[in-house]
Design an enzyme around this catalytic site. Structure first.
Site: not given
Length: 298
Positions: A60, A130, A147
């Site tokens: 990022s 962000y 899951q």
């Protein structure tokens, strides 16, 4: 991180599109037979056939100055990019480590801030791309754990610094920006009156924390702050950098950016208890090493 893993004997596949990273940082690894590099934007699908034991999502843009210019890319890296990386981990039954951020806490009402604090974030402010992307990324990680029973861990990182951190343009965060300004005799730019605080973690301490988070069975499913508890004002930091560099630079004050957090200090009780981790490098030691590196490449 790549160097540390290679030096420990691991086989490493590194994925980057150099949006904010620099190829020079991994150049020394390129000829290593245990290192494989793929230039790719993780926000788009990527088949990985090589068996994997661990997947780290560390992708990022993270400088506040990038938020204005690249909000969509930041959102994608921490949402779509996390989904792609989680899919890779699921395929290989690998442990998944997500590097989230102290920014998920926004401007906290509780300092030191524990992992149980749910945040005070402005989703439509300039930092929202962000903050909210990281919060969404965390939700995806937990969803895959629930899951698909994926083995996951989330690190909330507090301001990391050290050699190889960028100093240029929109990429330079407060420590490298101050050091670069001090070494070149420029005025150090302080936002607000400098009373806002941050807690800075030296890069080797950060890497040790992340590796402990990845490796320890007791950390499965955990969300853990990894940061330094020593809080310092930005004004004190500026004066410290001037002193350590021997600079004669002066200070200039500018308006505080919107939604800029007033305090940052982690509660690292979980990190100490679960990971057996706490930072070792003092701010003076870390700054001295970072100054030496920036001076050597300037």
């Amino acid at each position: 991180m790549c160097e540390t893993l290679i030096n420990s004997g691991a086989y490493v596949t590194c994925i980057d599109n150099f949006a904010s990273g620099q190829k020079a940082n991994i150049q020394s690894l390129m000829d290593n037979e245990r290192f494989r590099f793929i230039e790719h934007n993780i926000s788009t699908p990527l088949p990985i056939d090589t068996p994997l034991d661990y997947v780290f999502h560390m992708a990022s843009r993270a400088s506040p100055f990038e938020f204005e210019h690249y909000p969509i890319q930041i959102l994608k890296a921490n949402t779509m990019g996390v989904l792609v990386a989680l899919g890779i981990a699921k395929k290989h039954h690998a442990r998944f480590v997500y590097t989230s951020t102290s920014e998920v806490y926004g401007n906290p009402d509780i300092v030191p801030t524990p992992e149980t604090y749910h945040g005070n974030v402005n989703p439509i402010g300039p930092r929202g791309c962000y903050d909210e992307a990281k919060r969404c990324g965390e939700a995806y990680v937990i969803a895959f754990r629930r899951q698909h029973h994926l083995n996951t861990r989330i690190a909330r990182i507090f301001n990391t610094y050290g050699p190889r951190i960028r100093t240029d343009g929109i990429y330079g965060r407060v420590i490298p920006r101050f050091i670069d300004q001090a070494l070149t005799g420029k005025t150090l730019t302080v936002f607000g009156d400098g009373s806002q605080t941050r807690s800075f973690t030296y890069v080797t301490d950060q890497i040790e924390g992340l590796l402990r988070l990845a490796a320890l069975d007791a950390a499965e499913g955990q969300v853990i702050n990894i940061g330094n508890v020593n809080e310092i004002t930005v004004l004190e930091l500026a004066k410290k950098v001037i002193a350590l560099t021997g600079s004669h630079s002066s200070l200039s004050f500018h308006p505080l950016p919107e939604d800029d957090p007033l305090r940052r200090r982690p509660d690292v009780t979980r990190a100490k208890k679960i990971l057996g981790w706490q930072p070792k490098a003092s701010l003076d030691t870390g700054l001295a090493r970072t100054i030496e590196w920036i001076r050597s490449v300037s």
